[in-house]
Design an enzyme around this catalytic site. Structure first.
Site, PDB file in Angstrom:
ATOM      1  N   HIS A  42       0.858  -1.464   0.388  1.00  0.00           N
ATOM      2  CA  HIS A  42      -0.226  -0.033   0.156  1.00  0.00           C
ATOM      3  C   HIS A  42       0.734   1.371   0.133  1.00  0.00           C
ATOM      4  O   HIS A  42      -0.061   2.343   0.404  1.00  0.00           O
ATOM      5  CB  HIS A  42      -1.115   0.228   0.768  1.00  0.00           C
ATOM      6  CG  HIS A  42      -2.090  -1.338   0.929  1.00  0.00           C
ATOM      7  ND1 HIS A  42      -2.714  -0.704   0.196  1.00  0.00           N
ATOM      8  CD2 HIS A  42      -2.417  -1.731   1.889  1.00  0.00           C
ATOM      9  CE1 HIS A  42      -3.985  -1.527   0.312  1.00  0.00           C
ATOM     10  NE2 HIS A  42      -4.372  -2.324   1.159  1.00  0.00           N
ATOM     11  N   ASP A  81      16.213 -11.558  -3.548  1.00  0.00           N
ATOM     12  CA  ASP A  81      17.464 -11.543  -4.274  1.00  0.00           C
ATOM     13  C   ASP A  81      18.182 -10.220  -3.577  1.00  0.00           C
ATOM     14  O   ASP A  81      19.038 -10.222  -3.209  1.00  0.00           O
ATOM     15  CB  ASP A  81      18.037 -11.287  -5.689  1.00  0.00           C
ATOM     16  CG  ASP A  81      17.374 -13.239  -6.163  1.00  0.00           C
ATOM     17  OD1 ASP A  81      17.854 -14.045  -4.902  1.00  0.00           O
ATOM     18  OD2 ASP A  81      17.122 -13.714  -6.792  1.00  0.00           O
ATOM     19  N   GLU A 145      -6.986 -12.368   5.740  1.00  0.00           N
ATOM     20  CA  GLU A 145      -7.419 -10.493   6.218  1.00  0.00           C
ATOM     21  C   GLU A 145      -9.027 -11.522   5.334  1.00  0.00           C
ATOM     22  O   GLU A 145      -8.861  -9.811   4.888  1.00  0.00           O
ATOM     23  CB  GLU A 145      -6.730  -9.254   4.887  1.00  0.00           C
ATOM     24  CG  GLU A 145      -4.510  -9.573   5.256  1.00  0.00           C
ATOM     25  CD  GLU A 145      -4.620  -9.002   4.593  1.00  0.00           C
ATOM     26  OE1 GLU A 145      -4.655  -7.272   5.509  1.00  0.00           O
ATOM     27  OE2 GLU A 145      -3.966  -8.913   3.681  1.00  0.00           O
ATOM     28  N   ASP A 171      -8.720  -4.887   6.263  1.00  0.00           N
ATOM     29  CA  ASP A 171      -8.923  -5.848   5.372  1.00  0.00           C
ATOM     30  C   ASP A 171      -9.714  -6.564   5.727  1.00  0.00           C
ATOM     31  O   ASP A 171     -10.519  -6.922   5.524  1.00  0.00           O
ATOM     32  CB  ASP A 171      -7.171  -6.220   4.648  1.00  0.00           C
ATOM     33  CG  ASP A 171      -7.352  -5.695   3.375  1.00  0.00           C
ATOM     34  OD1 ASP A 171      -8.057  -5.188   3.119  1.00  0.00           O
ATOM     35  OD2 ASP A 171      -6.528  -5.373   3.440  1.00  0.00           O
TER      36      ASP A 171
HETATM   37  O1  LIG Z   1      -5.985  -5.400   6.179  1.00  0.00           O
HETATM   38  C1  LIG Z   1      -4.406  -4.907   7.586  1.00  0.00           C
HETATM   39  O2  LIG Z   1      -5.041  -3.816   8.743  1.00  0.00           O
HETATM   40  C2  LIG Z   1      -2.874  -4.689   6.930  1.00  0.00           C
HETATM   41  O3  LIG Z   1      -3.142  -5.023   6.125  1.00  0.00           O
HETATM   42  C3  LIG Z   1      -2.928  -3.494   7.575  1.00  0.00           C
HETATM   43  C4  LIG Z   1      -2.850  -2.184   6.270  1.00  0.00           C
HETATM   44  O4  LIG Z   1      -2.759  -2.467   4.849  1.00  0.00           O
HETATM   45  C5  LIG Z   1      -1.606  -0.857   6.335  1.00  0.00           C
HETATM   46  O5  LIG Z   1      -1.750  -0.469   5.140  1.00  0.00           O
HETATM   47  C6  LIG Z   1      -3.035  -0.316   7.274  1.00  0.00           C
HETATM   48  O6  LIG Z   1      -1.832   1.100   7.801  1.00  0.00           O
END
Ligand SMILES: O=C(O)C(=O)C[C@H](O)[C@@H](O)CO
Length: 248
Positions: A42, A81, A145, A171
């Site tokens: 993100h 890598d 998630e 999520d």
């Molecule tokens: O679903 C979530 O909560 C995460 O995985 C963390 C977020 O992606 C994170 O970017 C919140 O800033």
């Protein structure tokens, strides 16, 4: 080493690094945190900005955990890598998917990670036993998630090579119809169920909890890999509060 701590059930506090900056990641690394999450999902990171953050971490005890944007085996190979020893993969839903991820992070014959004799991960060929030890030394953190992932958490955690199941509360709550409300009772029940199933499989559990009371509660419940805030959140909320304190 983060993997060693988590293997013996020792909690480790982390900070999410979302600003895609080697400089801010270096600032956070000096805080005493056990690990930082370098976010390729993100945040506006690419392979080079991720590598730059791993480079500044090399002078610190604090370890980098790199979140890949997806479970794509080619991305996993490139990240490993350039030196990502600890990998986080978002939204893992089934044990079969987990086995594919483990395979992508494992050299043949056990897996299918492409072989390169010399790269940043082995100090450009100077670490002679890198390839022999890479599988044992890597940490694989798979995110749960969605409800399918929650239902399959025990089977996912039991996959050999998986080290940590890490709840993404943002999520998970969104996918359960409770966007922005991880404290919803159904979401909390799902989080507790992931912790139970992961513990039963003998693996470590992690979660992102930017509110201190939540982080304290999750640590007391048995989560050991707990992210307690982010560089972005600290800068945004800190600058908001600073400016507000001068407004009359
Ligand atoms: O679903 C979530 O909560 C995460 O995985 C963390 C977020 O992606 C994170 O970017 C919140 O800033």
């Amino acid at each position: 080493m983060l993997k060693a701590a988590l293997t013996v059930g020792q909690p480790s506090i982390g900070v999410w690094c979302s600003l895609a900056s080697a400089l801010t990641t270096e600032v956070v690394a000096g805080s005493g945190a056990g690990w930082v999450l370098i976010d390729g999902e993100h945040s506006p990171n690419d392979l080079r900005t991720i590598m730059a953050q791993l480079q500044v971490l090399s002078g610190h005890e604090c370890e980098g955990v790199v979140r890949s944007p997806s479970d794509d085996p080619n991305l996993i190979k490139q990240l490993m890598d350039v030196g990502a020893r600890n990998l986080m993969i978002p939204n893992v839903r089934t044990a079969d998917q987990a086995r594919e991820i483990v395979s992508a992070a494992t050299y043949a014959p056990a897996g299918r990670r492409g072989f390169s004799v010399s790269h940043r991960a082995n100090a450009f060929g100077r670490i002679a036993d890198y390839h022999a030890n890479a599988t044992r030394e890597r940490l694989l953190v798979l995110q749960i998630e969605c409800e399918t992932g929650v239902a399959n958490a025990r089977a996912i955690a039991e996959v050999e090579g998986v080290d940590v199941l890490f709840v993404g509360p943002g999520d998970l709550s969104t996918n359960m119809g409770a966007m922005g409300r991880p404290s919803d009772p159904a979401v909390q029940a799902a989080i507790a169920s992931v912790l139970r199933d992961t513990t039963a499989a003998g693996k470590a559990s992690g979660i992102l909890a930017p509110v201190k009371a939540d982080a304290d509660r999750y640590l007391a419940d048995g989560f050991t890999m707990v992210a307690v805030g982010s560089d972005l959140g600290l800068l945004a909320r800190g600058s908001d509060a600073l400016v507000a304190s001068f407004q009359r």
